[in-house]
Design a protein around this motif. Structure first.
Motif, PDB file in Angstrom:
ATOM      1  N   TYR A  18       0.821  -1.207   0.000  1.00  0.00           N
ATOM      2  CA  TYR A  18       0.000   0.000   0.000  1.00  0.00           C
ATOM      3  C   TYR A  18       0.857   1.259   0.000  1.00  0.00           C
ATOM      4  O   TYR A  18       0.499   2.277  -0.601  1.00  0.00           O
ATOM      5  N   GLN A  19       2.003   1.193   0.644  1.00  0.00           N
ATOM      6  CA  GLN A  19       2.937   2.321   0.621  1.00  0.00           C
ATOM      7  C   GLN A  19       3.457   2.554  -0.791  1.00  0.00           C
ATOM      8  O   GLN A  19       3.650   3.710  -1.215  1.00  0.00           O
ATOM      9  N   LYS A  20       3.687   1.452  -1.530  1.00  0.00           N
ATOM     10  CA  LYS A  20       4.131   1.576  -2.927  1.00  0.00           C
ATOM     11  C   LYS A  20       3.048   2.228  -3.777  1.00  0.00           C
ATOM     12  O   LYS A  20       3.332   3.099  -4.611  1.00  0.00           O
ATOM     13  N   VAL A  21       1.800   1.799  -3.575  1.00  0.00           N
ATOM     14  CA  VAL A  21       0.695   2.376  -4.347  1.00  0.00           C
ATOM     15  C   VAL A  21       0.594   3.870  -4.073  1.00  0.00           C
ATOM     16  O   VAL A  21       0.430   4.686  -4.989  1.00  0.00           O
TER      17      VAL A  21
ATOM     18  N   LEU B 120       6.472  -1.122 -10.193  1.00  0.00           N
ATOM     19  CA  LEU B 120       6.218   0.295 -10.471  1.00  0.00           C
ATOM     20  C   LEU B 120       6.619   1.167  -9.287  1.00  0.00           C
ATOM     21  O   LEU B 120       7.065   2.304  -9.462  1.00  0.00           O
ATOM     22  N   GLY B 121       6.461   0.618  -8.080  1.00  0.00           N
ATOM     23  CA  GLY B 121       6.871   1.355  -6.893  1.00  0.00           C
ATOM     24  C   GLY B 121       8.358   1.646  -6.895  1.00  0.00           C
ATOM     25  O   GLY B 121       8.792   2.705  -6.434  1.00  0.00           O
TER      26      GLY B 121
ATOM     27  N   SER C 131      10.158  -5.707 -14.731  1.00  0.00           N
ATOM     28  CA  SER C 131      11.034  -4.536 -14.620  1.00  0.00           C
ATOM     29  C   SER C 131      11.304  -3.921 -15.988  1.00  0.00           C
ATOM     30  O   SER C 131      11.227  -2.695 -16.165  1.00  0.00           O
ATOM     31  N   LYS C 132      11.616  -4.769 -16.964  1.00  0.00           N
ATOM     32  CA  LYS C 132      11.859  -4.271 -18.320  1.00  0.00           C
ATOM     33  C   LYS C 132      10.613  -3.596 -18.876  1.00  0.00           C
ATOM     34  O   LYS C 132      10.683  -2.531 -19.503  1.00  0.00           O
ATOM     35  N   ALA C 133       9.463  -4.225 -18.659  1.00  0.00           N
ATOM     36  CA  ALA C 133       8.214  -3.685 -19.184  1.00  0.00           C
ATOM     37  C   ALA C 133       7.852  -2.364 -18.517  1.00  0.00           C
ATOM     38  O   ALA C 133       7.402  -1.424 -19.185  1.00  0.00           O
ATOM     39  N   ALA C 134       8.040  -2.270 -17.212  1.00  0.00           N
ATOM     40  CA  ALA C 134       7.701  -1.040 -16.485  1.00  0.00           C
ATOM     41  C   ALA C 134       8.553   0.126 -16.955  1.00  0.00           C
ATOM     42  O   ALA C 134       8.045   1.236 -17.180  1.00  0.00           O
ATOM     43  N   ILE C 135       9.845  -0.109 -17.115  1.00  0.00           N
ATOM     44  CA  ILE C 135      10.742   0.952 -17.567  1.00  0.00           C
ATOM     45  C   ILE C 135      10.380   1.385 -18.981  1.00  0.00           C
ATOM     46  O   ILE C 135      10.323   2.587 -19.283  1.00  0.00           O
TER      47      ILE C 135
END
Length: 213
Positions: free
Chosen positions: A66-69, A129-130, A194-198
């Motif tokens: 939740y902190q990441k969100v 994403l966080g 990770s690759k997709a998020a970046i």
């Protein structure tokens, strides 16, 4: 951390809020090592699919989820999950990221996802994403479509497995072996997420920004 006694439950719109996983949770170092060129599905076939299905069914989320969100929403206009948007304004409706009210609102969006294993991969995508949100930029985009990042990761996974006859879940389009992959390792879900998020976030950053700086 969601407050509450160890034996109690905190009810959300769907039921019990996810309790944090232990240290051997979603990011456990299980799977082929960095130098391993083969996918050993026979050794642990079904292990991670069953685990994700169980975690998704009981609304379990990793520690700090939740902190990441909250952090992501501070740097975008909202998170779209399975067609439902959690707007950035949500963070202005509560005092802190640790409030139960915020967790309930996050869960109200995730609860629209019918497939528990798909839900759990979306949770993993948000965790990645966080990490991206930790980058020293003011914004990482407008409405971030978490599903698109997950499907991009799935496509990257499939492109590395062109010699294998892999099947997809007809309901979600995600490769069944991707569901059954450990988070870590050269073929792990974290590698592809990770690759997709970046890749996804860079497309929405100003041209003068560089995510890798």
């Amino acid at each position: 951390h969601i407050p509450g006694d160890a034996g109690g439950t905190i009810h959300s719109l769907k039921g019990e809020l996810p309790r944090p996983q232990t240290s051997d949770g979603i990011l456990s170092p299980v799977g082929p090592g960095p130098g391993d060129g083969q996918l050993h599905w026979e050794d642990r076939q079904g292990q991670w699919l069953r685990r994700r299905r169980l975690d998704g069914a009981i609304n379990r989320a990793p520690v700090g989820f939740y902190q990441k969100v909250w952090k992501i929403l501070q740097k975008c206009h909202g998170l779209s999950i399975d067609g439902y948007v959690l707007p950035s304004s949500t963070t202005r409706e509560v005092m802190t990221e640790g409030e139960i009210k915020f967790a309930v609102q996050v869960e109200s969006v995730l609860n629209h996802v019918p497939q528990p294993e798909y839900r759990q991969l979306l949770v993993e995508t948000v965790m990645v994403l966080g990490l991206v949100a930790d980058v020293d930029v003011d914004s990482i985009g407008g409405i971030i479509h978490v599903d698109r990042i997950l499907h991009l990761a799935n496509d990257l996974f499939l492109s590395d497995q062109v010699q294998r006859q892999l099947t997809k879940d007809p309901a979600t389009g995600i490769c069944n072996f991707f569901y059954d992959s450990a988070p870590s390792g050269s073929f792990g879900t974290m590698t592809y997420l990770s690759k997709a998020a970046i890749t996804y976030v860079q497309d929405f950053l100003p041209s003068s920004s560089c995510l890798m700086q």
